[in-house]
Scaffold this active site. Structure first.
Site, PDB file in Angstrom:
ATOM      1  N   SER A   1       1.078  -1.615  -0.333  1.00 21.33           N
ATOM      2  CA  SER A   1       0.269  -0.533  -0.090  1.00 21.33           C
ATOM      3  C   SER A   1       1.450   1.577  -0.122  1.00 21.33           C
ATOM      4  CB  SER A   1      -1.319   0.193   1.185  1.00 21.33           C
ATOM      5  OG  SER A   1       0.174   0.100   2.064  1.00 21.33           O
TER       6      SER A   1
ATOM      7  N   CYS B   1      -3.257  -4.766  -8.191  1.00 20.60           N
ATOM      8  CA  CYS B   1      -2.890  -2.924  -7.854  1.00 20.60           C
ATOM      9  C   CYS B   1      -3.290  -2.324  -9.361  1.00 20.60           C
ATOM     10  CB  CYS B   1      -1.619  -2.727  -7.964  1.00 20.60           C
ATOM     11  SG  CYS B   1      -0.266  -3.905  -8.398  1.00 20.60           S
TER      12      CYS B   1
ATOM     13  N   GLU C   1       6.432  -0.274  -5.569  1.00 25.02           N
ATOM     14  CA  GLU C   1       5.754  -0.199  -6.037  1.00 25.02           C
ATOM     15  C   GLU C   1       4.425  -0.330  -5.592  1.00 25.02           C
ATOM     16  OE1 GLU C   1       5.953  -1.121  -9.117  1.00 25.02           O
ATOM     17  OE2 GLU C   1       8.054  -0.864  -9.326  1.00 25.02           O
TER      18      GLU C   1
END
Length: 486
Positions: free
Chosen positions: A233, A288, A254
């Site tokens: 996150s 994501c 990332e």
């Protein structure tokens, strides 16, 4: 049930399998039926230190090993994944709640990255650069950073652990891997077992299954690792980046996304529907790069919406062991409750639920929402679950504004009958990756992968991976004699 959950429920430090000495056990559950898969006593701060010290001791000899010899380990690892595909698939379904389709998708990409890592051993190249000083030779060496700390997430744990672990090792580094506590086997000890069986010398890859409640920031503050590769996150990523920056460590982040798929007025509607449904609902939306927002030109919005809703209604939710299941469970009850609350909040704010999925335990059925107020924060944040926001727009300029109206900038896609129109649209989006006439969920070993804004720092894959896990060293040689002013 795979023997992985009994055999690999341990720490892996300095080439040895052993229990942790932390103050409690992580219980590994099947998110669909609640079955207890494993119990792992967590690693304490001392084990984190031992793992990093083991990595530090092993790394220098590994870096000095002929790269062709290093390469053989990755060739063997790839063969082992191919041989064990059925067992790994079973583990992904049990620990993640991933469907057969998702497990196949993850394994395919993991094999591609292992295949590429075979070449990473030979990738670093030195250079000789000119000098304004007569007789001077400037040599620039590409060398390993030393030890890399890897923190992997729960959604694609096997792939995303391998994606950092394999190239970091191939480039001559040692690694300490901390998997997510919801996926300690698939994202952690299974990866260690794979490389152990492939002949990787002990100490070069260590896995610590632990929790920040036990170790605090010890994993990222430890003096040994020079790079921390984190996937997760943006909230946690911000903390990782702050700690790393204060200690002069490099971080590769990332992070989350709030991707959009945009359907322009000249798009192939049926194809765009297929791309949008996959982009939003693959692995229950726990991706994501997933398309939280589906933007459609108002001139075709009715046709698209009708077909999109019809296709979503066909998505079978249920037991991920059933090959017909498309939507399995979310990873845990907190995620399920959060996604359900998002749907209810949107409806309270005035949204219309064209599809209103039920929540049973961790199983959250798909929802499709429209008429979400333009100023709603829900449209600007990441929703890690099977919820799509349909948003009509009038013209490309408005579409660009809506797509960019988010703190994130990871991925996205646009559908159009004119490829160059799509490319021109993509160039206006503040994102690290954007796709024309395709979905939003893509990863390939040789293209730079990463995001802008709150979606991360740095890139992985291809030459970007070499940049992430190596450093450059300038050694000059003066073949004549320098002149000194005093």
């Amino acid at each position: 049930m795979s023997s992985y959950f009994t055999d690999l429920a341990q720490q892996y430090i300095d080439g040895e399998w052993r229990p942790g000495t932390g103050s409690w056990d992580i219980i590994d559950f099947n998110p669909y039926d609640g079955e207890k898969l494993a119990s792992i006593t967590i690693a304490a701060v001392d084990e984190v230190d031992e793992a990093y010290r083991a990595a530090e001791r092993a790394q220098k000899q590994w870096a000095a090993t002929n790269p062709y010899a290093r390469r053989a380990v990755f060739e063997k690892a790839l063969r082992l994944v191919e041989e064990r595909e059925a067992e790994i698939t079973e583990a992904i379904i049990a620990e993640l709640g991933g469907t057969h389709l998702k497990a196949g998708f993850e394994l395919h990409l993991a094999k591609e990255f292992l295949r590429e890592s075979i070449q990473w051993s030979l990738r670093p190249e030195g250079r000789i650069l000119p000098s304004p000083v007569d007789g001077k030779e400037n040599r620039v060496y590409r060398v390993p950073v030393g030890v890399v700390g890897v923190i992997s997430p729960f959604n694609f744990p096997f792939l995303l652990s391998i994606k950092s672990v394999a190239p970091a090792l191939a480039l001559g580094n040692a690694v300490v891997l901390k998997p997510h506590q919801n996926t300690p086997i698939v994202g952690g000890t299974l990866v260690a077992k794979l490389f152990e069986d492939a002949g990787l010398p002990g100490g070069l890859l260590n896995v610590v299954v632990t929790d920040i409640a036990e170790i605090g920031d010890a994993f990222i503050e430890h003096p040994v690792p020079k790079v921390i590769s984190f996937t997760g996150s943006d909230k946690v990523g911000r903390h990782v980046a702050t700690v790393c920056a204060s200690l002069f460590k490099r971080s590769v982040l990332e992070l989350g996304g709030n991707s959009a798929i945009v359907v322009l007025d000249d798009a192939d509607v049926d194809y765009a529907v297929d791309a949008a449904v996959f982009s939003r609902y693959v692995h229950q939306g726990q991706v994501c790069m997933a398309a939280n927002r589906v933007l459609v030109d108002r001139s075709i919005a009715d046709e698209f919406t009708e077909k999109f809703v019809a296709k979503v209604r066909t998505l079978r939710a249920g037991d991920p062991q059933d090959p017909r299941t498309v939507i399995g469970p979310l990873i845990n009850s907190q995620q399920a409750e959060s996604v359900s609350a998002t749907v209810e909040q949107a409806v309270t704010e005035g949204a219309t639920a064209l599809v209103h999925g039920r929540t049973t335990g961790n199983l959250v059925e798909p929802s499709v929402l429209t008429d979400v107020p333009a100023g709603s924060e829900l449209l600007r944040q990441e929703v890690f679950g099977p919820v799509a926001f349909l948003i009509p727009f009038d013209g490309e300029e408005e579409a660009v504004r809506i797509v960019n109206d988010t703190p994130y900038g990871l991925s996205g896609a646009v559908h159009t009958g004119d490829v160059e129109r799509g490319v021109a649209f993509a160039q206006q989006i503040d994102a690290g990756m954007f796709h024309v006439n395709d979905g939003t969920v893509h990863d390939e070993p040789v293209v730079p992968f990463g995001g802008e804004k709150h979606s991360g720092l740095g890139r992985l894959n291809g030459e970007s991976t070499v940049d992430a896990f190596t450093t450059q060293k300038w050694i000059s040689v003066q073949h004549g004699r320098s002149g000194f002013p005093f």
